[in-house]
Design a protein around this motif. Structure first.
Motif, PDB file in Angstrom:
ATOM      1  N   VAL A  68       9.247  -0.465   0.273  1.00  0.00           N
ATOM      2  CA  VAL A  68       7.990  -0.151   0.933  1.00  0.00           C
ATOM      3  C   VAL A  68       6.893   0.014  -0.116  1.00  0.00           C
ATOM      4  O   VAL A  68       7.166   0.251  -1.291  1.00  0.00           O
ATOM      5  CB  VAL A  68       8.089   1.135   1.793  1.00  0.00           C
ATOM      6  N   GLY A  69       5.661  -0.085   0.328  1.00  0.00           N
ATOM      7  CA  GLY A  69       4.508   0.058  -0.548  1.00  0.00           C
ATOM      8  C   GLY A  69       3.310  -0.627   0.074  1.00  0.00           C
ATOM      9  O   GLY A  69       3.451  -1.468   0.974  1.00  0.00           O
ATOM     10  N   ARG A  70       2.144  -0.268  -0.400  1.00  0.00           N
ATOM     11  CA  ARG A  70       0.922  -0.875   0.131  1.00  0.00           C
ATOM     12  C   ARG A  70       0.812  -2.321  -0.340  1.00  0.00           C
ATOM     13  O   ARG A  70       1.512  -2.763  -1.265  1.00  0.00           O
ATOM     14  CB  ARG A  70      -0.312  -0.097  -0.341  1.00  0.00           C
ATOM     15  N   SER A  73       1.216  -3.723  -4.158  1.00  0.00           N
ATOM     16  CA  SER A  73       2.046  -2.800  -4.935  1.00  0.00           C
ATOM     17  C   SER A  73       3.132  -3.503  -5.743  1.00  0.00           C
ATOM     18  O   SER A  73       3.782  -2.880  -6.567  1.00  0.00           O
ATOM     19  CB  SER A  73       2.697  -1.771  -4.005  1.00  0.00           C
ATOM     20  N   HIS A 214       6.083  -3.248   6.561  1.00  0.00           N
ATOM     21  CA  HIS A 214       5.146  -2.139   6.704  1.00  0.00           C
ATOM     22  C   HIS A 214       5.512  -1.271   7.912  1.00  0.00           C
ATOM     23  O   HIS A 214       4.934  -0.200   8.096  1.00  0.00           O
ATOM     24  CB  HIS A 214       3.709  -2.662   6.876  1.00  0.00           C
ATOM     25  N   GLN A 216       7.535   1.277   9.207  1.00  0.00           N
ATOM     26  CA  GLN A 216       8.434   2.287   8.654  1.00  0.00           C
ATOM     27  C   GLN A 216       9.615   2.577   9.568  1.00  0.00           C
ATOM     28  O   GLN A 216      10.715   2.889   9.091  1.00  0.00           O
ATOM     29  CB  GLN A 216       7.652   3.577   8.379  1.00  0.00           C
ATOM     30  N   PHE A 228      10.168   2.855  -3.183  1.00  0.00           N
ATOM     31  CA  PHE A 228       8.735   2.860  -2.894  1.00  0.00           C
ATOM     32  C   PHE A 228       8.008   2.448  -4.160  1.00  0.00           C
ATOM     33  O   PHE A 228       8.132   3.086  -5.197  1.00  0.00           O
ATOM     34  CB  PHE A 228       8.313   4.255  -2.411  1.00  0.00           C
ATOM     35  N   GLU A 230       4.508   1.743  -6.170  1.00  0.00           N
ATOM     36  CA  GLU A 230       3.094   2.119  -6.230  1.00  0.00           C
ATOM     37  C   GLU A 230       2.497   1.498  -7.486  1.00  0.00           C
ATOM     38  O   GLU A 230       2.887   1.823  -8.602  1.00  0.00           O
ATOM     39  CB  GLU A 230       2.940   3.634  -6.265  1.00  0.00           C
ATOM     40  N   TYR A 247       6.367   7.970   0.783  1.00  0.00           N
ATOM     41  CA  TYR A 247       5.378   6.931   1.073  1.00  0.00           C
ATOM     42  C   TYR A 247       4.300   7.441   2.025  1.00  0.00           C
ATOM     43  O   TYR A 247       3.102   7.237   1.801  1.00  0.00           O
ATOM     44  CB  TYR A 247       6.097   5.714   1.662  1.00  0.00           C
ATOM     45  N   TYR A 250       2.077   9.773   0.201  1.00  0.00           N
ATOM     46  CA  TYR A 250       1.148   9.021  -0.652  1.00  0.00           C
ATOM     47  C   TYR A 250      -0.020   8.458   0.164  1.00  0.00           C
ATOM     48  O   TYR A 250      -1.185   8.553  -0.246  1.00  0.00           O
ATOM     49  CB  TYR A 250       1.910   7.893  -1.349  1.00  0.00           C
TER      50      TYR A 250
END
Length: 438
Positions: A68-70, A73, A214, A216, A228, A230, A247, A250
């Motif tokens: 996961v991450g934006r 990332s 995205h 979750q 995760f 970042e 996450y 954050y």
């Protein structure tokens, strides 16, 4: 590489060279070489961008693992390195077994070839002999379900048909490792259901899954461990529920940072610090969350059918209104069973004539209040976690909100069944009752 691992990523970093204009790329190609010829070290005409920095992880055989991450990332870069379509600047990746990747779906198709020809082409790229593809062809064609279009050029396909064919090839070749990067989000609901059934079947057969999304809830349901990312670095690594909490925390900090800047501009006091396993600016703070019986006595175990009360005590540290106090219940497998809040009850109410609209209530600074949710416990036998939240809702329809305080693992309780009186299976009792039609 351990024989127990399907994937081992060791200190992988990836650098990209960013050029401000095309001429700089030409200069970089020519001038440093000329400089080295004369024994000089000229300047670089690019800026370094490290998409990944010292990323390490292990995926065990048969394990489902999430990332996961934006956006930006490094998730897709990492997957491409694992799949072998990108080379790391440093570090190493080892995989054990046949790998299939649902990354840029359809990128390996020849648009002039028919769907049938592309099945054989992609199968060959995955290391299958023609005889092996022949054995799997009917299953692939049936999964794709594109009918007569199978013998038409791929360039005539809709994007949805390309997705169907690509997913069919990658999931029907029985890979040892399957990589999925948001690929299933583009299909229709029925096709997504078919894909998830196939993924579950592959996992049951011992396939290792590396899953990026995205969503979750899907990551929580499908995977047991996660990472995760970042800004290209590992921010959290471990059990999926813990990683997803990091996450969400954050994401909340990013939102609060933007909000603090607005506060600074408007000369408003800075937000308070929050304890572990929670986040939010604490304009309104959750003081306690208790699961009780109808008499208000805290309980850890309930029989299915008992009255259950969730009491959320809050205090406002600033004047506040337009609030929503809510909870979420998950079972021990991490499945979200239900969510409910004061806003759910306010939505159908008449704002002008109903005095019980919680959303319109105003709370003064320092004022405490408790919201109690009650009803029959219709959950099946399991262990449950309660998550609690108080949010500022800018409208009455969950369209725009700001989290003031969120708590994970705010409370726990168990449900058991009276096996000779009230028995059901699944997640909950829907309350359906039978009757005879004469």
């Amino acid at each position: 590489m351990s024989c127990e691992n399907a994937i081992t990523v060791s200190a992988v970093s990836k650098k990209f060279e960013l050029y401000d204009n095309p001429s700089d790329q030409l200069k970089q190609f020519v001038f440093p070489r000329v400089g080295r010829f004369f024994g000089r070290h000229g300047r670089n005409y690019f800026r370094e961008f490290w998409a990944l920095s010292e990323v390490s992880l292990e995926v065990r055989k048969g394990e489902s693992f999430g990332i996961v991450g934006r956006n930006g990332s490094g998730k897709s870069t990492l997957l491409q390195i694992i799949a072998g379509t990108l080379t790391p600047s440093s570090g190493s990746v080892e995989t054990n077994g046949r790998l299939a990747a649902l990354l840029e779906l359809g990128s390996g198709f020849d648009p002039e070839f028919s769907g049938r020809e592309n099945i054989y082409l992609n199968g060959a790229l995955l290391g299958l002999q023609k005889s092996e593809i022949d054995e799997r062809f009917d299953a692939i064609a049936g999964f794709a379900d594109i009918g007569q279009h199978l013998d038409q050029p791929v360039k005539s396909y809709s994007s949805g048909m390309v997705v169907r064919l690509a997913v069919a090839v990658q999931t029907q070749v029985e890979p040892d490792i399957l990589i999925v990067d948001e690929a299933l989000a583009v299909g229709d609901a029925l096709f997504q259901k078919r894909c998830f059934r196939r993924i579950e079947q592959l996992l049951d057969d011992g396939c290792s899954l590396l899953f990026v999304s995205h969503d979750q809830e899907t990551v929580r349901t499908l995977t047991s461990r996660s990472i995760f990312l970042e800004n290209g670095r590992v921010a959290s690594y471990g059990r999926t529920s813990d990683v997803l909490f990091s996450y969400r925390e954050y994401l909340q900090k990013v939102e609060e940072s933007e909000f603090r800047e607005l506060q600074r501009i408007n000369n408003v006091a800075s937000v308070k610090q929050t304890p572990a396993k929670s986040y939010g600016n604490l304009d309104v703070e959750i003081i306690s969350v208790r699961v009780t019986d109808s008499a208000g006595v805290e309980q850890s175990t309930f029989y299915a059918g008992d009255d259950l009360h969730i009491r959320i005590e809050c205090v406002a540290h600033v004047a506040a209104k337009n609030l929503n106090v809510a909870f979420r219940i998950r079972n021990k497998e991490g499945v979200k069973v239900t969510t409910w809040g004061t806003l759910n009850e306010d939505m159908p109410r008449n704002l002008e004539h109903d005095p019980d609209v919680f959303w319109l209530r105003e709370f003064g600074s320092g004022e405490s209040f408790t919201v109690c949710f009650s009803g029959p416990c219709s959950l099946s036998a399991n262990l449950y976690e309660v998550q609690a939240v108080v949010a500022l809702e800018y409208d009455r329809y969950y369209g725009n909100q700001r989290i003031l305080h969120w708590i994970d693992e705010a409370a726990h309780f168990s449900v058991v069944l009276r096996n000779r009186e009230y028995v059901f299976d699944g997640v909950c009792d829907m309350g359906l009752r039978s009757y005879v039609v004469e």
